[in-house]
Design an enzyme around this catalytic site. Structure first.
Site, mmCIF file in Angstrom:
data_model
loop_
_atom_site.group_PDB
_atom_site.id
_atom_site.type_symbol
_atom_site.label_atom_id
_atom_site.label_comp_id
_atom_site.label_asym_id
_atom_site.label_seq_id
_atom_site.Cartn_x
_atom_site.Cartn_y
_atom_site.Cartn_z
ATOM 1 N N GLU A 56 -22.903 13.910 68.259
ATOM 2 C CA GLU A 56 -23.751 13.964 69.452
ATOM 3 C C GLU A 56 -23.487 12.720 70.277
ATOM 4 O OE1 GLU A 56 -27.924 14.570 68.976
ATOM 5 O OE2 GLU A 56 -27.700 16.145 67.468
ATOM 6 N N GLU A 69 -29.975 15.294 61.247
ATOM 7 C CA GLU A 69 -30.543 13.943 61.295
ATOM 8 C C GLU A 69 -31.642 13.769 60.253
ATOM 9 O OE1 GLU A 69 -31.609 13.648 65.481
ATOM 10 O OE2 GLU A 69 -29.768 12.557 65.882
#
Length: 689
Positions: free
Chosen positions: A290, A184
């Protein structure tokens, strides 16, 4: 084919090898035109689940993996926390509970593929996102960037870790099908593509040209612009209703307005999420790396939950699109690591928000590893698209309610035959003496204090976790109440203030920063500073701990400090407290103090949960194992999970509690067969009224 864009005109091949008539005997590739993965040349789609081996006792690894397999998952995704394996520069630990290769052996034995996420930054609601605190020994270091000091440390770590992983890659006969680079990164303020290029080159050099390397980012255009790179397959993450309110503005984290992220009651929202992936990755398989089946808890907020029906609908919508999905499936704490408690991290959203000890996450497998309704709903959805293993799901582990256990204040002297610490004169047998933390500084800080004119941070004295006691003296008489104050945001994270050994109250990072005190010139002022977890997600994970600024008495800075870096973990892990110095008080007093007790689990050592009736805030050890923090008045967590693997079946189990504020008049713990969430003392009191 290759994608251009590397600095200096360098071309880095993508993870997909060039088309060939006969694929290698073992290969895992991207088919960009067909929009799928190919495993040994055949179209392949994975449905995976995340399991954090560092948060699960090693004795339970097989149980959790087997339940994931029986749910129909074909792969497991795992983070490798750097700070878990390199606690000090050049000191590596891959033994026992930290034996990640043993964990990978188990995944292979059970027929699960692996999606590896080695960082170096992992987030994971883990202390500093997995980065070692010792990086902050260089106070001006720029983390997650092309800062030379940071890259040198990263390269040193990756040259230890990745060679261990290379033989386990699918291409070489192992079960690792893909490897994530960073995590991320688009959510981080630096947006340093030179850093990503450096990582890409290192991963390729150490893992070879054929392994599939990928990135994961949120679905905002700016996140995908900063977090992706040619040569790295771009994936996204999103959930059915997780309140992800993280974004960055002007180098600082700013919360979004409260909203649910891609509510999946309609397929169009799933399409919208994957359309964001297509902006960065026009061709290839759809991947949600995710999928949030639950959400984390912060101290002082309600327990997060997402309904099973919502999770199942979202999963089915993605699978109908042909997407590959990794779910947050099994969340738990603690592991058998002797440093379990320091690992929960914190977010920064309008302020510092530490994560609870429990990582239950409302996940399909509970904190204790029990299958939930959500797990069976997921299994039902998966069965619509591919076969699931026959046979029943392994059952929940047995739980035991051991009942109430009375605790006593730490004794002044040990049993006969052992030395009295540190004073030789002992009270009559059976006499219980009160021992607060200030009584045992010689045990907890055997090297003695560090002296400094002004306070120093944890990092400046090389204290990674836990507590540091700051001590000075009042410079003058204070007959009338005067303000003892700290600059805003300089108490990181909580300071327990004592004057002449009497507890005065608490200073807090984003809360109370001043107390009224009285005293005489020369009176001893002690402030116990607690690290509640370094920021793991936000604009800047350089989260220094301790007193970042000086305390003042009526705006006059205090000087002449002594700093005691406390080694509580080491002392308790070695069997302390056997004894403590005498103190005349026979009753509990406010302020940091140790309490002990014991209970038996005859015949079997089963999982259990500990409740803290009447306690306020502190930490619990059983048999020297750190089970984490409790904080009843903040909540929502009211119990701590005790894995059966921590307990003794054939001898008493020793309990040690460090209460930081005030113990109840008759201290005891209550062992239950179920957890308690979503409750605080203040809410219960309001309900009673």
């Amino acid at each position: 084919g290759a994608r251009d864009g590397a600095p200096g005109g360098v071309r880095v091949p993508t993870a997909a090898p060039l088309p060939q008539a006969v694929p290698p005997a073992r290969s895992f590739q991207v088919d960009y035109e067909a929009g799928c993965f190919r495993k040994d040349g055949a179209a392949f789609r994975y449905v995976s689940g995340s399991l954090h081996y560092a948060r699960v006792p090693r004795a339970a690894w097989r149980d959790r993996l087997l339940k994931m397999s029986m749910a129909g998952l074909s792969a497991v995704q795992l983070y490798i926390p750097w700070n878990y394996h390199e606690p000090l520069p050049g000191v590596y630990d891959f033994a026992g509970e930290r034996d990640v290769e043993a964990f990978l052996d188990l995944t292979a034995e059970l027929g699960l593929l692996v999606i590896l996420r080695p960082g170096p930054y992992i987030c994971a609601e883990w202390e500093m996102g997995g980065l070692p605190a010792w990086l902050l020994w260089k106070p001006d270091i720029v983390l997650r960037s092309s800062d030379p000091d940071y890259l040198a440390a990263v390269d040193s770590w990756l040259h230890v870790l990745l060679p261990k992983m290379k033989p386990r890659l699918y291409q070489y006969g192992g079960n690792i099908i893909s490897v994530q680079v960073e995590n991320e990164y688009g959510s981080y303020y630096a947006c340093d593509h030179n850093y990503l290029w450096h990582l890409l080159g290192t991963f390729r050099a150490l893992l070879g040209p054929d392994v599939l390397l990928f990135t994961t980012d949120g679905t905002r255009a700016e996140e995908l612009r900063c977090g992706t790179l040619p040569g790295l397959y771009a994936t996204v993450d999103f959930g059915p209703g997780a309140p992800r309110t993280r974004r960055i503005a002007d180098g600082c984290p700013v919360p979004d307005p409260p909203q649910r992220l891609f509510m999946v009651s309609a397929d169009s929202n799933i399409t919208e999420a994957f359309s964001a992936q297509r902006l960065a990755q026009p061709k290839g398989p759809l991947v949600n790396s995710e999928y949030y089946t639950g959400w984390l808890d912060y101290w002082g907020e309600a327990h997060a939950s997402i309904s099973s029906a919502l999770v199942a609908r979202g999963l089915e919508a993605m699978l109908r699109l042909g997407a590959n999905v990794n779910m947050q499936l099994c969340r738990t704490a603690p592991s058998r690591s002797p440093l379990c408690s320091p690992w929960p991290g914190a977010d920064f959203k309008e302020g510092y928000k530490p994560v609870t000890t429990s990582y239950d996450y409302d996940a399909p497998l509970s904190e204790a590893g029990d299958p939930t309704e959500k797990l069976f709903a997921i299994r039902t959805v998966i069965s619509k698209f591919q076969p699931v293993p026959a046979g029943p799901m392994p059952p929940a582990s047995p739980k035991q309610a051991y009942g109430r256990v009375a605790l006593r204040k730490v004794r002044a002297c040990p049993r006969a035959g052992q030395p009295c610490l540190p004073r030789p004169r002992c009270p009559p047998p059976g006499s219980l003496q009160y021992a607060d933390l200030l009584d045992v500084l010689d045990v907890l800080c055997p090297s003695g204090p560090i002296r400094s004119q002004f306070p120093l941070t944890f990092e400046a004295i090389k204290q990674a976790h836990g507590f540091v006691l700051y001590r000075t003296r009042l410079p003058r008489d204070v007959p009338a109440p005067a303000a003892l104050s700290a600059p805003p945001h300089s108490v990181c994270d909580r300071g327990y203030v004592m004057l002449q050994r009497e507890y005065q109250g608490t200073l807090e990072r984003d809360g109370q920063t001043a107390l009224q005190v009285t005293g005489r010139e020369g009176d001893t002022l002690d402030v116990l500073l607690e690290n509640m977890g370094r920021i793991n997600f936000g604009a800047n994970v350089s989260d220094f701990k301790g007193l970042l600024g000086n305390l003042s008495l009526e705006r006059s800075p205090l000087r002449g400090w002594q700093l005691f870096p406390l080694a509580i973990e080491a002392a308790v892990g070695q069997g302390w407290p056997h004894a403590a110095p005498r103190r005349a008080s026979g009753t509990a007093a406010a302020g940091p103090a140790f309490y002990t007790g014991a209970f038996e689990s005859p015949g079997s050592a089963s999982d259990t949960f500990v409740e803290f009736p009447g306690w306020r805030k502190g930490q619990l050890w059983i048999n020297g194992f750190n089970l984490g923090r409790y904080w009843l008045q903040r909540g929502p967590q009211q119990t701590l999970f005790v894995p059966g693997s921590v307990l003794h079946a054939s001898r008493p189990n020793n309990i040690t509690v460090l209460e930081l504020e005030a113990a109840p008049p008759a201290p005891s713990l209550l062992f239950l067969d179920h957890p308690l969430f979503n409750s605080t003392l203040s809410r219960r009191a309001a309900a009673a009224k």
